[in-house]
Design a protein around this motif. Structure first.
Motif, PDB file in Angstrom:
ATOM      1  N   VAL A   1      -4.712   2.240   1.425  1.00 54.77           N
ATOM      2  CA  VAL A   1      -5.005   2.504   0.061  1.00 54.77           C
ATOM      3  C   VAL A   1      -3.760   1.588  -0.831  1.00 54.77           C
ATOM      4  CG1 VAL A   1      -4.946   3.898  -2.005  1.00 54.77           C
ATOM      5  CG2 VAL A   1      -5.933   4.582   0.078  1.00 54.77           C
TER       6      VAL A   1
ATOM      7  N   ALA B   1      -5.280  -0.632  -5.790  1.00 52.18           N
ATOM      8  CA  ALA B   1      -6.842   0.082  -5.799  1.00 52.18           C
ATOM      9  C   ALA B   1      -7.248   0.664  -6.852  1.00 52.18           C
ATOM     10  CB  ALA B   1      -6.647   0.820  -4.447  1.00 52.18           C
TER      11      ALA B   1
ATOM     12  N   THR C   1      -7.755  12.371  -2.964  1.00 54.52           N
ATOM     13  CA  THR C   1      -7.868  11.611  -3.751  1.00 54.52           C
ATOM     14  C   THR C   1      -7.506  11.923  -5.110  1.00 54.52           C
ATOM     15  OG1 THR C   1     -10.150  11.238  -2.675  1.00 54.52           O
ATOM     16  CG2 THR C   1     -10.057  10.648  -4.862  1.00 54.52           C
TER      17      THR C   1
ATOM     18  N   ARG D   1      -0.414   2.071 -11.691  1.00 52.87           N
ATOM     19  CA  ARG D   1      -1.448   0.909 -11.877  1.00 52.87           C
ATOM     20  C   ARG D   1      -1.656   0.750 -13.416  1.00 52.87           C
ATOM     21  NH1 ARG D   1      -5.680   5.087  -8.360  1.00 52.87           N
ATOM     22  NH2 ARG D   1      -5.118   4.007  -6.372  1.00 52.87           N
TER      23      ARG D   1
ATOM     24  N   THR E   1      -6.691   5.114   7.407  1.00 53.23           N
ATOM     25  CA  THR E   1      -7.890   5.884   7.211  1.00 53.23           C
ATOM     26  C   THR E   1      -8.873   5.691   8.428  1.00 53.23           C
ATOM     27  OG1 THR E   1      -9.107   3.898   6.380  1.00 53.23           O
ATOM     28  CG2 THR E   1      -8.024   5.372   4.815  1.00 53.23           C
TER      29      THR E   1
ATOM     30  N   VAL F   1      -3.675  11.208  -5.037  1.00 51.43           N
ATOM     31  CA  VAL F   1      -3.027   9.811  -5.093  1.00 51.43           C
ATOM     32  C   VAL F   1      -3.349   9.260  -6.281  1.00 51.43           C
ATOM     33  CG1 VAL F   1      -3.793   7.677  -4.046  1.00 51.43           C
ATOM     34  CG2 VAL F   1      -3.340   9.586  -2.700  1.00 51.43           C
ATOM     35  N   ASN F   2      -4.730   9.544  -6.784  1.00 47.84           N
ATOM     36  CA  ASN F   2      -4.940   8.946  -8.403  1.00 47.84           C
ATOM     37  C   ASN F   2      -4.154   9.197  -9.386  1.00 47.84           C
ATOM     38  OD1 ASN F   2      -7.088   7.093  -7.397  1.00 47.84           O
ATOM     39  ND2 ASN F   2      -8.665   8.640  -7.465  1.00 47.84           N
TER      40      ASN F   2
ATOM     41  N   GLU G   1     -11.872   3.146  -5.857  1.00 49.89           N
ATOM     42  CA  GLU G   1     -11.634   2.578  -4.531  1.00 49.89           C
ATOM     43  C   GLU G   1     -11.125   3.409  -3.833  1.00 49.89           C
ATOM     44  OE1 GLU G   1     -10.048  -1.583  -2.435  1.00 49.89           O
ATOM     45  OE2 GLU G   1      -9.731  -1.398  -4.659  1.00 49.89           O
ATOM     46  N   THR G   2      -9.987   4.077  -4.271  1.00 47.49           N
ATOM     47  CA  THR G   2      -9.168   5.101  -3.548  1.00 47.49           C
ATOM     48  C   THR G   2     -10.070   6.213  -3.219  1.00 47.49           C
ATOM     49  OG1 THR G   2      -7.294   4.560  -5.076  1.00 47.49           O
ATOM     50  CG2 THR G   2      -7.397   6.843  -3.780  1.00 47.49           C
TER      51      THR G   2
ATOM     52  N   HIS H   1       0.781  -1.198  -0.056  1.00 43.39           N
ATOM     53  CA  HIS H   1       0.258   0.022  -0.045  1.00 43.39           C
ATOM     54  C   HIS H   1       0.808   1.051   0.137  1.00 43.39           C
ATOM     55  CE1 HIS H   1       0.753   0.263   4.348  1.00 43.39           C
ATOM     56  NE2 HIS H   1       0.329  -1.057   4.466  1.00 43.39           N
TER      57      HIS H   1
END
Length: 365
Positions: free
Chosen positions: A242, A246, A311, A322, A229, A314-315, A250-251, A53
């Protein structure tokens, strides 16, 4: 040639040096790494107990890639035997091992430059545990603070012998490939000191004037402390992290559920507002900025704006990781080949080391 154990406990040297001295030594090592990376061999790794993670990534994983890219020789152990240190059975072990390989490939570990392997596939490594156990006392193992903590949080019905000898097994992990550099956090210094003790004592007892093993150095990292979290330590088993695998949705769901507080104005205050501070730190790490700068941007927009920022950060940061993970994940045969070739290389190194140990111990018949 010495035939008795030295009186120092495995933690004495680390305690005497202090963390500040260990950090000073790490600063010197960083300079030497940049000057001559080829003189260093790193051993690092993980237990296959679930997907890695963001805490793992910012704590250790990206540092592995950094060292690899600098030209340091990297050995990554997937410690499948050590899964049994704190649980009675190893569930879904094959799947977890493949997931770890996938995570490492996704973040940039290059199997052409790094050796990724498993404990169970390298018999000579594990055979080193026997002579190494003769070099430490039961009292020394009993005093090891990391062992005490592992025992306190064990998921086993009773403490196993494997749990008790965990630091010596780690010494075998480090010394089988003659690693001279081990990236660790402060809490792992007692474990590394066991490896240093074993190396010194083996050399004193059997080296006959020529050291068989290097005494490995700790490379202390400034690993950021990211909370899960739920506001507690980020952990695979607590469902509060996370994972690198993920999805973006989902994140978003996990971050939306993250604990914050009732204060609307967002400031970076790790002592007074730890949950908010951890989210700010995570966004800052992803953005390459300071947590204070992220907090200033959010201001009085509140927790919802903070979570939206986290969010998005991170994404965006994990998107290429990913994408690579999805690409590698479509070819499971390639994952198994990476592991098979890594196991072969690790076995060759371990066999050579064990032969040297047998010669030193005069048991090479």
């Amino acid at each position: 040639m010495s035939t008795t154990l030295a009186p120092a406990s495995p933690t004495t040297s680390a305690d005497a040096l202090g963390t500040s001295a260990a950090r000073a030594r790490s600063a010197v090592l960083e300079v030497r790494i940049h000057e001559d990376p080829g003189r260093f061999r790193v051993l690092t790794g993980d237990r296959p107990t679930g997907r890695l993670h963001l805490g793992h990534y910012f704590g250790t994983l990206r540092n592995r890639v950094r060292l690899q890219d600098l030209g340091v020789e990297l050995f990554v152990i997937i410690a499948d035997y050590q899964v049994l240190t704190d649980r009675d059975i190893a569930d879904d072990l094959t799947a977890h091992v493949e997931e770890l390989v996938l995570d490492h490939l996704a973040i940039g570990v290059d199997p052409e430059r790094a050796t990724v392997f498993t404990h169970s596939a390298v018999p000579a490594l594990n055979q080193l545990l026997l002579p190494f156990l003769s070099l430490v006392s039961v009292a020394e193992l009993n005093r090891n603070p990391t062992v005490k903590d592992e025992i306190a949080h064990s998921r086993q019905s009773a403490v196993s012998g494997l749990m008790f000898t965990y630091p010596v097994h780690q010494a075998a992990d480090i010394l089988f490939c003659k690693a001279n550099l081990v990236p660790v956090g402060q809490d792992q210094l007692p474990h590394l000191e066991v490896a240093r003790t074993v190396a010194r004592r083996f050399n004193d007892r059997y080296g006959d004037g020529t050291p068989v093993f290097p005494v490995p150095d700790a490379l202390l990292s400034e690993a950021p402390l990211l909370l899960g979290t739920d506001g507690t330590k980020m952990s695979k088993s607590r469902g509060n992290a996370v994972s690198l695998a993920a999805s973006a949705d989902e994140t978003a769901r996990l971050v939306r559920g993250a604990r914050t507080d009732s204060e609307r104005h967002i400031v970076y205050d790790p002592a007074g507002r730890p949950e908010v501070a951890s989210l700010l730190l995570l966004a800052a790490l992803c953005q390459g900025r300071t947590p204070e700068e992220v907090a200033a941007d959010i201001g009085s927009a509140g927790a919802s704006a903070l979570k939206r920022t986290v969010t998005e950060s991170v994404n965006e940061y994990l998107a290429p990781v990913r994408a690579r993970r999805a690409e590698y994940g479509r070819d499971r045969a390639y994952l198994r080949r990476v592991l098979r070739e890594g196991n072969e290389r690790a076995r060759a190194v371990a066999d050579a080391t064990l032969a040297e140990v047998r010669t030193a111990m005069r048991s090479h018949y």
